[in-house]
Design an enzyme around this catalytic site. Structure first.
Site, PDB file in Angstrom:
ATOM      1  N   TYR A   1       2.333  12.013  15.563  1.00  0.00           N
ATOM      2  CA  TYR A   1       2.609  10.460  14.727  1.00  0.00           C
ATOM      3  C   TYR A   1       2.861   9.307  15.935  1.00  0.00           C
ATOM      4  O   TYR A   1       2.570   7.881  15.122  1.00  0.00           O
ATOM      5  CB  TYR A   1       3.412  10.895  14.352  1.00  0.00           C
ATOM      6  CG  TYR A   1       3.716  10.972  12.484  1.00  0.00           C
ATOM      7  CD1 TYR A   1       3.640   9.855  11.607  1.00  0.00           C
ATOM      8  CD2 TYR A   1       5.679   9.886  13.253  1.00  0.00           C
ATOM      9  CE1 TYR A   1       4.412   8.726  10.686  1.00  0.00           C
ATOM     10  CE2 TYR A   1       6.365   9.083  12.355  1.00  0.00           C
ATOM     11  CZ  TYR A   1       5.472   8.591  11.141  1.00  0.00           C
ATOM     12  OH  TYR A   1       6.203   7.888  10.556  1.00  0.00           O
TER      13      TYR A   1
ATOM     14  N   SER B   1       7.656   3.364  12.891  1.00  0.00           N
ATOM     15  CA  SER B   1       8.641   3.981  13.065  1.00  0.00           C
ATOM     16  C   SER B   1       9.623   3.998  13.811  1.00  0.00           C
ATOM     17  O   SER B   1       8.517   4.092  14.781  1.00  0.00           O
ATOM     18  CB  SER B   1       8.022   5.625  12.664  1.00  0.00           C
ATOM     19  OG  SER B   1       8.770   6.855  12.356  1.00  0.00           O
TER      20      SER B   1
ATOM     21  N   SER C   1       5.294   6.137  -4.062  1.00  0.00           N
ATOM     22  CA  SER C   1       6.952   6.621  -3.655  1.00  0.00           C
ATOM     23  C   SER C   1       6.774   6.169  -2.797  1.00  0.00           C
ATOM     24  O   SER C   1       6.708   6.133  -2.100  1.00  0.00           O
ATOM     25  CB  SER C   1       5.887   8.099  -3.603  1.00  0.00           C
ATOM     26  OG  SER C   1       5.444   8.419  -2.616  1.00  0.00           O
ATOM     27  N   GLY C   2       8.528   7.268  -2.395  1.00  0.00           N
ATOM     28  CA  GLY C   2       8.617   6.882  -0.801  1.00  0.00           C
ATOM     29  C   GLY C   2       9.796   5.197  -0.549  1.00  0.00           C
ATOM     30  O   GLY C   2       9.680   4.680  -1.131  1.00  0.00           O
TER      31      GLY C   2
ATOM     32  N   GLY D   1       7.192   2.715  -0.191  1.00  0.00           N
ATOM     33  CA  GLY D   1       7.051   1.516  -0.602  1.00  0.00           C
ATOM     34  C   GLY D   1       7.368   1.330  -1.755  1.00  0.00           C
ATOM     35  O   GLY D   1       7.351   0.490  -2.447  1.00  0.00           O
TER      36      GLY D   1
ATOM     37  N   THR E   1       1.075  -1.096   0.192  1.00  0.00           N
ATOM     38  CA  THR E   1      -0.100   0.315   0.188  1.00  0.00           C
ATOM     39  C   THR E   1       0.586   0.922   0.151  1.00  0.00           C
ATOM     40  O   THR E   1       1.662   1.112   0.633  1.00  0.00           O
ATOM     41  CB  THR E   1      -1.190  -0.019   1.102  1.00  0.00           C
ATOM     42  OG1 THR E   1      -0.290   0.819   2.277  1.00  0.00           O
ATOM     43  CG2 THR E   1      -2.131  -1.335   1.486  1.00  0.00           C
ATOM     44  N   GLY E   2       0.595   2.449  -0.769  1.00  0.00           N
ATOM     45  CA  GLY E   2       1.277   3.969  -0.884  1.00  0.00           C
ATOM     46  C   GLY E   2       2.417   3.386  -1.400  1.00  0.00           C
ATOM     47  O   GLY E   2       3.672   4.005  -1.116  1.00  0.00           O
ATOM     48  N   GLY E   3       1.790   2.567  -2.307  1.00  0.00           N
ATOM     49  CA  GLY E   3       3.260   2.126  -3.118  1.00  0.00           C
ATOM     50  C   GLY E   3       4.186   2.952  -4.390  1.00  0.00           C
ATOM     51  O   GLY E   3       5.012   2.729  -5.097  1.00  0.00           O
TER      52      GLY E   3
END
Ligand code: NAD
Length: 253
Positions: free
Chosen positions: A151, A138, A17-18, A20, A13-15
């Site tokens: 966060y 994180s 950019s960055g 992912g 998921t969220g692949g």
């Protein structure tokens, strides 16, 4: 020669950019068939094109259970199976105590906690024994800096989810682990630094961030990919429920 993730079908998921995208590139290089998801079609298609023929994309918002269920139906229609899920989509928020809004709370926990739950839950019925789930946490789960309590709280939440979930799925043969990065050199990190300090200050700001940790540098997104591939593949067959810090030692000092 067999590659470590040969034959596996992986959703990230969220692949687009960055972190992912780094994981998706590494998984494809290690032999997986990769489906990346993200919020918008255009960046998703651009990312798919950079990864190559073993990658495809599905637009899906992790905060919407119906999107996630439709995404998994599409993955099964395309590939006939699902072996690995990387719950990577996540957002940060600068939200100091005293200035945190209800909207920030709902959005941060919506993507980072609710989004992870509804990425994982519908996948459980689809994953075979030997299936794996990697949740991107994180270092903020244990070392949230000033202004990052919201966060950090959302990342601590998913770490706690996993301790319980591995008991809920006992006997299934499915493993769930958390991979917690420290600072990673992504476009979004550089963009945030440019917004805060000006574009010219970015290289020095990246160096300064790296000097704060025992390896003396921040990570490349591919280093999240190799660690995620370890947790996703059979090399980690007796590892479940851990939070693996992939942070150059930052959370250990
Ligand atoms: P990023 O912004 O580059 O990538 C996140 C991706 O997730 C984007 O493509 C975004 O469009 C997508 N996304 C956001 N909300 C979504 C939603 N509701 N549904 C589907 N997709 C959505 O950020 P990143 O730095 O690559 O972060 C990825 C993960 O790594 C996050 O979970 C983040 O908390 C974690 N992380 C990053 C760092 C870092 O230094 N970059 C450090 C520690 C942890």
């Amino acid at each position: 020669m067999n590659l470590p993730l040969d034959g596996r079908v992986a959703v990230i998921t969220g692949g687009a950019s960055g972190v992912g995208l780094g994981i998706a590139r590494e998984f494809a290089d290690q032999g997986a068939r990769v489906v990346i998801t993200d919020l918008e079609r255009e960046p998703l298609d651009e990312a798919v094109a950079t990864i190559g023929p073993n990658c495809s994309g599905v637009v899906a918002d992790v905060t919407r259970l119906a999107d996630m269920e439709a995404m998994y139906r599409e993955v099964i229609a395309r590939h006939g199976r699902l072996d690995t899920v990387v719950a990577n989509a996540g957002i940060g928020a600068h939200a100091p105590l005293g200035a945190t809004t209800e909207e920030q709370f709902d959005r941060t926990f919506g993507v980072n906690a609710k989004g992870v739950l509804f990425t994982v839950q519908p996948a459980i019925a689809l994953l075979p024994p030997g299936g794996t789930i990697v949740i991107i946490g994180s270092t903020a789960s244990v070392q949230p800096p000033a202004g990052m309590g919201l966060y950090g709280g959302s990342k601590a939440a998913v770490r706690a989810f996993v301790r319980s979930w591995i008991q809920d799925i006992k006997g299934s043969g499915i493993r769930i682990n958390v991979l917690s990065p420290g600072a990673v050199d992504t476009d979004s990190l550089r963009h945030a630094l440019a917004m805060a300090q000006g574009a010219d200050a970015v290289p020095a700001a990246v160096r300064t961030m790296g000097e704060g940790n025992p390896t003396g540098r921040i990570a490349d997104p591919r280093e999240m990919g190799t660690a995620a591939a370890f947790l996703a593949g059979d090399a980690s067959s007796f590892i479940t429920g851990v939070e693996l810090f992939v942070d150059g030692g930052m959370a250990q000092v």
